[in-house]
Design a protein around this motif. Sequence first.
Motif, PDB file in Angstrom:
ATOM      1  N   PRO A   6       0.842  -1.206   0.000  1.00 54.23           N
ATOM      2  CA  PRO A   6       0.000   0.000   0.000  1.00 54.23           C
ATOM      3  C   PRO A   6       0.873   1.250   0.000  1.00 54.23           C
ATOM      4  O   PRO A   6       2.017   1.230   0.477  1.00 54.23           O
ATOM      5  CB  PRO A   6      -0.793  -0.124   1.298  1.00 54.23           C
ATOM      6  CG  PRO A   6      -0.670  -1.549   1.707  1.00 54.23           C
ATOM      7  CD  PRO A   6       0.634  -2.047   1.177  1.00 54.23           C
ATOM      8  N   LYS A   7       0.339   2.339  -0.534  1.00 52.33           N
ATOM      9  CA  LYS A   7       1.119   3.569  -0.671  1.00 52.33           C
ATOM     10  C   LYS A   7       1.654   4.058   0.665  1.00 52.33           C
ATOM     11  O   LYS A   7       2.818   4.485   0.771  1.00 52.33           O
ATOM     12  CB  LYS A   7       0.258   4.657  -1.320  1.00 52.33           C
ATOM     13  CG  LYS A   7       1.004   5.952  -1.573  1.00 52.33           C
ATOM     14  CD  LYS A   7       0.116   6.965  -2.274  1.00 52.33           C
ATOM     15  CE  LYS A   7       0.882   8.272  -2.520  1.00 52.33           C
ATOM     16  NZ  LYS A   7       0.014   9.282  -3.201  1.00 52.33           N
ATOM     17  N   GLN A  50       8.119  -0.472  -7.259  1.00 54.49           N
ATOM     18  CA  GLN A  50       8.341  -0.500  -5.814  1.00 54.49           C
ATOM     19  C   GLN A  50       9.675  -1.155  -5.473  1.00 54.49           C
ATOM     20  O   GLN A  50      10.350  -0.734  -4.527  1.00 54.49           O
ATOM     21  CB  GLN A  50       7.181  -1.215  -5.122  1.00 54.49           C
ATOM     22  CG  GLN A  50       5.869  -0.443  -5.225  1.00 54.49           C
ATOM     23  CD  GLN A  50       4.814  -0.956  -4.270  1.00 54.49           C
ATOM     24  OE1 GLN A  50       5.014  -1.939  -3.541  1.00 54.49           O
ATOM     25  NE2 GLN A  50       3.672  -0.278  -4.237  1.00 54.49           N
ATOM     26  N   SER A  51      10.065  -2.172  -6.223  1.00 57.58           N
ATOM     27  CA  SER A  51      11.372  -2.789  -5.983  1.00 57.58           C
ATOM     28  C   SER A  51      12.492  -1.782  -6.193  1.00 57.58           C
ATOM     29  O   SER A  51      13.461  -1.733  -5.421  1.00 57.58           O
ATOM     30  CB  SER A  51      11.569  -3.991  -6.915  1.00 57.58           C
ATOM     31  OG  SER A  51      10.605  -4.991  -6.673  1.00 57.58           O
ATOM     32  N   ALA A  52      12.363  -0.959  -7.245  1.00 59.00           N
ATOM     33  CA  ALA A  52      13.382   0.060  -7.505  1.00 59.00           C
ATOM     34  C   ALA A  52      13.412   1.108  -6.393  1.00 59.00           C
ATOM     35  O   ALA A  52      14.483   1.544  -5.955  1.00 59.00           O
ATOM     36  CB  ALA A  52      13.117   0.716  -8.857  1.00 59.00           C
ATOM     37  N   LEU A  53      12.245   1.521  -5.939  1.00 62.75           N
ATOM     38  CA  LEU A  53      12.187   2.526  -4.877  1.00 62.75           C
ATOM     39  C   LEU A  53      12.766   1.994  -3.563  1.00 62.75           C
ATOM     40  O   LEU A  53      13.251   2.768  -2.733  1.00 62.75           O
ATOM     41  CB  LEU A  53      10.741   2.976  -4.655  1.00 62.75           C
ATOM     42  CG  LEU A  53      10.118   3.817  -5.780  1.00 62.75           C
ATOM     43  CD1 LEU A  53       8.641   4.013  -5.535  1.00 62.75           C
ATOM     44  CD2 LEU A  53      10.827   5.167  -5.899  1.00 62.75           C
ATOM     45  N   LEU A  54      12.752   0.671  -3.401  1.00 57.07           N
ATOM     46  CA  LEU A  54      13.200   0.064  -2.136  1.00 57.07           C
ATOM     47  C   LEU A  54      14.492  -0.724  -2.291  1.00 57.07           C
ATOM     48  O   LEU A  54      14.838  -1.507  -1.404  1.00 57.07           O
ATOM     49  CB  LEU A  54      12.102  -0.867  -1.601  1.00 57.07           C
ATOM     50  CG  LEU A  54      10.765  -0.207  -1.249  1.00 57.07           C
ATOM     51  CD1 LEU A  54       9.748  -1.263  -0.830  1.00 57.07           C
ATOM     52  CD2 LEU A  54      10.943   0.826  -0.150  1.00 57.07           C
ATOM     53  N   HIS A  55      15.232  -0.528  -3.381  1.00 57.58           N
ATOM     54  CA  HIS A  55      16.399  -1.388  -3.587  1.00 57.58           C
ATOM     55  C   HIS A  55      17.541  -1.087  -2.622  1.00 57.58           C
ATOM     56  O   HIS A  55      18.516  -1.836  -2.569  1.00 57.58           O
ATOM     57  CB  HIS A  55      16.886  -1.338  -5.044  1.00 57.58           C
ATOM     58  CG  HIS A  55      17.610  -0.087  -5.437  1.00 57.58           C
ATOM     59  ND1 HIS A  55      16.963   1.076  -5.765  1.00 57.58           N
ATOM     60  CD2 HIS A  55      18.936   0.183  -5.569  1.00 57.58           C
ATOM     61  CE1 HIS A  55      17.850   2.002  -6.093  1.00 57.58           C
ATOM     62  NE2 HIS A  55      19.058   1.490  -5.982  1.00 57.58           N
ATOM     63  N   HIS A  56      17.422  -0.022  -1.812  1.00 58.99           N
ATOM     64  CA  HIS A  56      18.376   0.211  -0.724  1.00 58.99           C
ATOM     65  C   HIS A  56      17.787  -0.178   0.631  1.00 58.99           C
ATOM     66  O   HIS A  56      18.377   0.130   1.665  1.00 58.99           O
ATOM     67  CB  HIS A  56      18.817   1.683  -0.702  1.00 58.99           C
ATOM     68  CG  HIS A  56      19.909   1.977  -1.674  1.00 58.99           C
ATOM     69  ND1 HIS A  56      21.241   1.737  -1.401  1.00 58.99           N
ATOM     70  CD2 HIS A  56      19.874   2.460  -2.948  1.00 58.99           C
ATOM     71  CE1 HIS A  56      21.975   2.078  -2.441  1.00 58.99           C
ATOM     72  NE2 HIS A  56      21.176   2.520  -3.397  1.00 58.99           N
ATOM     73  N   TYR A  57      16.649  -0.834   0.608  1.00 59.16           N
ATOM     74  CA  TYR A  57      16.038  -1.342   1.839  1.00 59.16           C
ATOM     75  C   TYR A  57      17.000  -2.344   2.486  1.00 59.16           C
ATOM     76  O   TYR A  57      17.532  -3.220   1.798  1.00 59.16           O
ATOM     77  CB  TYR A  57      14.723  -2.022   1.480  1.00 59.16           C
ATOM     78  CG  TYR A  57      13.834  -2.425   2.633  1.00 59.16           C
ATOM     79  CD1 TYR A  57      13.105  -1.469   3.327  1.00 59.16           C
ATOM     80  CD2 TYR A  57      13.712  -3.757   2.997  1.00 59.16           C
ATOM     81  CE1 TYR A  57      12.263  -1.838   4.363  1.00 59.16           C
ATOM     82  CE2 TYR A  57      12.875  -4.141   4.023  1.00 59.16           C
ATOM     83  CZ  TYR A  57      12.154  -3.178   4.711  1.00 59.16           C
ATOM     84  OH  TYR A  57      11.325  -3.542   5.728  1.00 59.16           O
ATOM     85  N   PRO A  58      17.278  -2.253   3.801  1.00 56.50           N
ATOM     86  CA  PRO A  58      18.273  -3.143   4.433  1.00 56.50           C
ATOM     87  C   PRO A  58      17.948  -4.617   4.231  1.00 56.50           C
ATOM     88  O   PRO A  58      16.835  -5.067   4.521  1.00 56.50           O
ATOM     89  CB  PRO A  58      18.187  -2.759   5.916  1.00 56.50           C
ATOM     90  CG  PRO A  58      17.665  -1.362   5.907  1.00 56.50           C
ATOM     91  CD  PRO A  58      16.721  -1.278   4.749  1.00 56.50           C
TER      92      PRO A  58
END
Length: 434
Positions: A6-7, A50-58
Amino acid sequence: MRLMLPKSELERLLPAEPALANHCRRVSALALEIAGALLVPQRWLPVLEQSALLHHYPRVLFRPQAVGHLIADVFAKPGSLRPMPKHAFRNTLPETIEAVLSNFHSRPADGLTPNIRRLSSILELSNLLDEQLELLRFEPKPMSQVWAGLRELSGWIDPPVFEAARALFGAPQMDLSRVTQDLPVQATVAEEVFRALAGQRSCDVMFLSVLASRDPVLSGRLVQTANSALFSRNSAVRSVSQAISYIGTDVARKVLLAVALQPIFASVRLVHLWRHSVWMAQFCESLGHLTGFMDPEQALLLGLVHDVGRIAIQRAPRAAGITYARLSERGCPPAYVEKLLFGKDHGEIGAEILTAWNFPPDLIEAARFHHRPGESDSVGASALYAAEFWAESDEDFPALSNLRAALRRTGFNSTIFLQAAARRSSLCDLLRVA
């Protein structure tokens, strides 16, 4: 199976550091363009975004049990460690996004679907491409070398993904020189030229100078005419009034009318750019009066035409224009997109146009490097960079090294900027109603 977040949850997980968040947005924008070229099914595009936006997610947060052990190790009291129940933590990422990011971080893994592999490869290439474009600020090189370097990493990227991106972004660079003689005049300015000159047979130099200064193309054509072989002279014309004085008011009047009669204005798309050019012209003129970095009339002309390359880009083929607009809307700076699509930024394109218009070399140099003042000794380039920084134009990546170089070369400071902004210019009235 959840395909995406979700957003509200997505925004909570985005990087807090602005530069890193902007990097993730640019990677997302590039990835979606490549996916479109590959005809990736529509239902998978939100997963890729969303994967690109979170690709620095730990990475440690991908596994719920790993989170539990980490919290126990950090916060539990000595001697009180107990196994964490499996239900104590749940994975906040949908399985699809976790699979894309796990493959992105660990390279090829077994058991992945073709769609997940394809999305991971697109993300990999988009991330590498953005990193290379960022490095161009510090290590300038042709885009052909950027693509050659990326090709060497083809073992990490599916060949069809690389070829699609190369065709989309790295096609032979468009020749913009054909538009240098067919650039549009802002529509309201053209109307003013018609009203002022159509029934008026005699005009003095001052009247024509003020009229020509309303638009960068009008100014440029007058200077081009004065510096042409037809009016050959020992020294180059350096201002609008000088051009009119040299070629005569009658010739100047005809040039203005001819240019203003051009049928293609694209005025709706150019209004914002026109306002920026007029503001920069009056601001640079004021800086010239206050500091003497350049003759005020020449400074006004430089401010007016410094972004003429962006006018040419507006006349690029429709497909390139659509890609340009989408990337810009998704957070990519204009100069970044220009380098990607055309192999050069609007400063370089503008310099080619001013060269065709027979502008003096120092003004051409200033336009060429006004986003890279650290690479040139041009005081004009530094003045333009500093003025655009003050105007918060956001046309390129912010670079402290460039700002320091510009301020050091010009001697400008916040006091001078405030004085220049408060100073009344001959273009103030036009800017107010633009």
